[in-house]
Design a protein around this motif. Structure first.
Motif: not given
Length: 1101
Positions: A648-672
């Motif tokens: 598996m590409a490392y970018v896939a794991v890193a992007a998944t973790d990044a999505l988790y952090e972004v969603l946790m912050g709730n700053k991009l809620r409208e985009a979600a």
């Protein structure tokens, strides 16, 4: 008339005229004509003040916005009260009784509040690059930016006669001896430096001395380096530093640069700067007195040019003994060494004066190096060595460096005459450094930096005009206009109070490379943990620059890399937010989005708290949030498009973790909310790819973890699961989340039953958030067949569950039934399951059933599958279609279903009977003959399975048996519905067997059919079948039984006598007895009948 310069140039404008007692050569010609022919030397026009006891008259004090300057005079050191200045304090050399006027290489203080942005003046400085397109450009109306014109006349200058040949010879011999020997004492050092300085005055008219100096430059540099290294760095105890700076200055005016050109010279430059900035601070340094009281007198020195040969010879002879041919300074006055005993904290007047003179000499030395610097090579070297001092953590060192740099910039701006190629490539770094210093917490540093920035703006204007593209004249005109508008709101003198305004003024003149330097320098300043104010300034500068030059950056990954490296050292919340805002601005610009994301994803997962905070606090404009989140999601989606089965590409794991952090912050809620369908499917597909993987199955870039151990609990799957959970919660899908929790949906997603978890989530979404479900369905229509098998399976699994929605009726056949038919014939069983689930959902829509009839044969074939899921799905579909099937299809289906009676798979067993009953009910009256045999054959099995230990199967068997009896128009005895085991109720068994035995005569071989189930794996079925065999033998046609015999029945029953179950053995023995007895009774009856016939015959006869 202006004084002529060497080479026919005019004297530099704006320079001060002061008096000194140094003997100078009288000019005779602008060109060298031979030895002994004196010239008007460059040093006579451009030199430093010798801090003479005879000071120049004080100049009128100019208005200055700075306060508390520690260098009251930029290069000349004007004295307010010349009557109280001691010789020792001033450190001058009284070499002749006469005085002369010299020009200081520095602009007048009267221009401290203006920068020349007049394009005509720029054209004067760069005539070779003049452009007619700018003839109409005039910004002279900018307040405070017009430089005062140079004066036409600077007053008359009087010079002393040049050194005679004997004096020159004495100086040369003295210098040669010093070069070969070792300078031990301070007097010897001062004598050497003064001799060398005096000799430099003869270079204009004496080729021999010029050749001598050029031959020994390396030796001179070495000795000067040794002298500086011998000077202590913790105190200023002698005038050696000052005299050394003066000597270097004198040689620089003669175009002999001891600080540039080789490695040794570069080292000497570094030593000179270090020797000044390393000195300790004096508390009263910023308020130096203009005069110093003294009780010493100054006897006149003799001029070597006026002395006779004998006197000069005696001086030269005494040189080896330590005598100084310019020894007047040492004959009187206070010994400089005594100043070292003064308390540095008290800052005695003598000490302050020595400091002041030394710093002035140092400042003049650096200015002399940039007076003739057309390529900016000298300035580049000076800045390179002063850079670390400008960023020093010590306030007094930073203040000194800033003041010196301001003076160098002032001098450079006054005498700037650019020629190509330009060597200075750190303009962005310099602008950033000066801007940071303008926000320094030390007021004096900020004010000095503001003035330096003032002159730097003038330099940049000339520099950009010289380097502009000839076809880009309109751009420069626009930049000047913008600069005028910005400066019209406030004075340039306010740079020190508002350093971020420097960005607004300067950024229009900086190219992409210089902008990068500005950002990197600003970010580097964030390491100043001891100066929070600097961090605050850096944050403001960054965010301001990003807002004004957002589309002109290059090498953005390098900038982002520095930002990530500095996050851990930023302590102020406001600065951290400015840094986050800077990254947010980069991300929100489509030009940089992918670049920034790629770099942010190249960090170890799970992200540390600083990078996690960055993801969570991204402050992106509402209109750009969807774009940023979509690009981050696309990073993950591209990894799913790979069809190979490598790691598996490392970018896939890193992007998944990044999505988790972004969603946790709730700053991009409208985009979600907007991207919910895409995000949900992307994360579900990532979960499918991550099942069973560990970090060892991920292609991690080399050196990413740098020796760190990856926690064993960290897996790609855990990142995908937590991101999916967070997405549901942030988009208010709480009920869906609860359904997944209650039904172990997350556990299903983690294992081999991943599709079951997908089905569960899809159904929950359809029930609770129909709008999201519809959006997801429309999203999946064109995407189902993309990617690898895992991608297709997850997408298809989610899609078919959404076909229950009424919206599915609007889908074209190509994307519904046709696609499902294709999957139905796929070799992959999972696709077949998905197809059957889709057909099951579609068949609920009556208007779509006609399209499904064409695949009924394939569905019937699915009943033979070994996978229970496939069989059950096929049964469910047929249950919906059974009423629409013709008699032939029904007959074929009932035959297949009959074979499933008694299937070890309870679900298949039960629902096959259910479908069989539904088929019986669906048969039309006219078609009963076609299926009657199938119904008759099902009676015994249904009767036997009514005794199954599974209550559901038993109940369903009785129900279907009733339907079959109704079809045959039979009325079943009520004993059939008895829920108790029949073997304990022999009377009821006889009535049941009698009913079925009599009804089946001539139609089916009921005894043979019952015997088949004597081998059933279930004990209740075997026991009931054996019981029925013994009793049914009474009601079977005897002729038929005689024709076939009973051996085959007896053999099977004898085998059952060995069964481990006692009850079965007993029932089997009873059945065997009945069969044997039933087989012998017909022969005896035949004999009796024969006997009766004979008897009746006899009676008749």
């Amino acid at each position: 008339m202006p004084l002529p310069r060497r080479g026919g140039e005019q004297r530099l404008a704006g320079a001060r005229v002061v008096r000194t007692t140094l003997p100078r050569a009288t000019p005779r010609s602008p060109r060298r004509v031979g030895r002994g022919a004196p010239l008007l030397s460059h040093a006579q026009r451009l030199t430093r003040r010798r801090h003479s006891s005879e000071q120049a008259p004080p100049e009128p004090e100019q208005a200055d916005f700075r306060s508390g300057k520690w260098l009251q005079e930029r290069a000349g050191g004007d004295a307010k009260d010349p009557q109280h200045t001691p010789a020792a304090g001033m450190g001058s050399r009284q070499r002749a009784s006469g005085t002369e006027e010299v020009v200081i290489p520095c602009a007048s203080d009267s221009d401290s509040g203006s920068v020349d942005l007049e394009l005509n003046n720029l054209e004067d400085s760069q005539k070779d690059t003049a452009n007619d397109d700018f003839a109409d450009l005039n910004i002279s109306d900018i307040s405070g930016l017009t430089q005062a014109p140079p004066p036409d006349s600077l007053g008359s200058l009087t010079f002393q006669a040049p050194f005679n040949e004997a004096s020159v010879e004495i100086l040369v011999q003295s210098i040669q001896e010093d070069l070969r020997g070792e300078l031990k004492g301070e007097p010897e050092k001062l004598k050497f430096l003064r001799s060398l300085s005096a000799l430099s005055q003869t270079l204009n008219y004496d080729e021999t001395t010029e050749s001598f100096v050029h031959r020994h430059v390396a030796e001179i540099v070495h000795i000067l380096s040794v002298l500086l290294q011998e000077e202590p760095l913790d105190c200023l105890s002698s005038m050696v530093r000052q005299e050394l700076f003066v000597t270097i200055t004198d040689l620089s005016y003669q175009d002999i640069y001891l600080l540039f050109g080789s490695e040794d010279r570069e080292d000497l430059l570094g030593l000179t700067i270090k020797s000044i900035f390393s000195l300790p601070a004096i508390g009263t340094l910023t308020q130096l007195p203009h005069t110093v009281s003294s009780q010493t007198s100054h006897p006149e020195q003799k001029d070597l040019s006026q002395s006779g040969p004998e006197e000069a010879s005696s001086m030269g002879a005494g040189a080896g003994a330590g005598a100084d041919p310019l020894q007047g300074h040492w004959q009187t006055g206070t010994e400089p060494a005594t100043w070292a005993r003064a308390d540095l904290r008290q800052g005695t007047p003598q000490e302050q004066c020595l400091y002041r003179q030394t710093f002035q000499a140092f400042s003049v030395m650096l200015q002399s190096l940039v007076v003739k610097d057309p390529h900016l090579e000298n300035f580049d070297n000076i800045f390179k060595h002063m850079d670390p001092w400008l960023q020093s953590d010590k306030d007094h060192k930073r203040e000194r460096a800033t003041a010196i740099m301001a003076q160098v910039l002032k001098c450079l701006s006054s005498y700037l005459n650019l020629k190509f190629p330009l060597q200075f490539q750190k303009l962005g770094h310099l602008v950033a450094l000066m801007a940071l210093l303008c926000g320094d917490p030390v007021k004096e540093v900020a004010e000095e930096a503001a003035e330096g920035t003032h002159y730097l703006l003038h330099i940049i204007m000339k520099l950009k005009y010289a380097t502009q593209d000839k076809n880009n004249g309109k751009s420069l005109r626009e930049n000047l206009k913008r600069c005028r508008e910005l400066l019209g709101h406030y004075s340039v003198k306010q740079f020190y109070s508002c350093p971020f305004k420097i960005v607004q003024v300067f950024e229009v003149f900086l190219d992409s490379q210089e902008l990068r330097q500005f950002v990197i320098t600003t970010l580097d300043s964030l390491k100043s943990l001891s100066r929070p104010c600097t961090q605050q300034t850096a944050g403001e500068l960054l965010i301001t620059l990003m807002k004004h030059a957002e589309d002109r950056f290059e090498k953005v990954p390098e900038i982002i890399g520095v930002i990530c490296a500095r996050l851990s050292v930023i302590t102020l919340p406001s600065v951290r937010q400015n840094i986050v805002n800077t990254v947010s601005l980069f991300l929100s610009r489509p030009k940089y989005t992918d670049t920034v994301l790629s770099h942010l994803l190249c960090h170890p997962v799970p992200y540390d708290r600083h990078l996690a905070e960055l993801w969570r606090t991204l402050n992106i404009e509402l209109s750009k949030t969807t774009w940023v989140l979509w690009r981050l999601m696309r990073k993950l989606q591209k990894c799913h498009d790979v069809t190979t089965h490598e790691k598996m590409a490392y970018v896939a794991v890193a992007a998944t973790d990044a999505l988790y952090e972004v969603l946790m912050g709730n700053k991009l809620r409208e985009a979600a909310f907007r991207l919910f369908p895409q995000l949900l499917m992307t994360l579900l597909i990532q979960i499918h790819h991550s099942v069973g993987l560990t970090m060892s199955d991920v292609s991690i870039p080399s050196g990413l973890y740098a020796g760190q151990e990856i926690p064993t609990e960290v897996t790609p799957l855990c990142f995908a699961i937590q991101a999916t959970k967070t997405l549901l919660l942030r988009t208010l899908c709480w009920q869906e989340f609860s359904i997944m929790e209650k039904n172990d949906g997350w556990t299903l997603l983690r294992g081999e039953c991943h599709l079951q978890g997908v089905f569960l989530l899809a159904n929950a979404l359809l029930e609770r958030s129909h709008l999201f479900a519809c959006k997801t369905m429309y999203l999946l229509v064109p995407l189902i067949n993309r990617g690898n098998d895992k991608h297709k399976l997850t997408s298809a699994g989610f899609f078919v569950e959404l076909l229950r929605s009424p919206v599915a009726r609007r889908l074209p056949r190509l994307y519904s039934t046709v696609r499902l038919k294709t999957w139905l014939y796929d070799e992959n069983k999972l696709f077949k399951i998905i197809a059957l689930r889709g057909l099951r959902n579609i068949v609920r829509h009556r208007e779509m059933r006609e399209d499904i009839k064409s695949v009924v044969p394939c569905i019937l074939d699915s009943l033979h599958e070994s996978d229970e899921r496939i069989v059950l799905l096929a049964i469910q579909i047929l249950m919906q279609l059974v009423k629409t099937l013709d008699s032939t299809t029904l007959a074929s289906m009932m035959k297949i279903l009959f074979s499933l009676f008694g299937d070890v798979r309870h679900g298949v067993h039960r629902f096959s009977m259910t479908l069989f009953g539904a088929s019986v009910k669906a048969v039309k009256c006219t078609d009963k003959k076609c299926v009657e045999n199938h119904v008759l054959e099902s009676l015994v099995p249904l009767l036997l399975f009514s005794q199954d230990d599974n209550d559901e199967i038993a109940k369903e068997s009785r129900r279907v048996l009733t339907l079959c009896a109704q079809f045959l128009k039979w009325k079943l005895p009520r004993e059939v519905y008895c829920k108790d085991p029949l073997y304990i109720k022999p009377n009821e068994v006889r009535r049941v067997c009698k009913f079925f035995g009599e009804k089946s005569k001539g139609k089916i071989n009921i005894l043979d059919q019952t015997l088949m189930y004597s081998r059933d794996p279930k004990l209740p079925i075997r026991r009931t079948a054996v019981l029925f065999i013994g009793i049914l033998s009474k009601y079977v046609d005897p002729s038929e039984l005689k024709m076939k015999g009973t051996d085959w029945i007896e053999n099977d029953l004898r085998e059952l006598l060995q069964d481990p179950e006692p009850s079965l053995r007993i029932i089997a023995s009873q059945a065997l007895f009945r069969i044997q007895r039933g087989g012998s009774q017909p022969e005896e009856a035949h004999k009796i009948v024969c006997r009766l016939r004979k008897l009746f015959s006899c009676l008749h006869t």
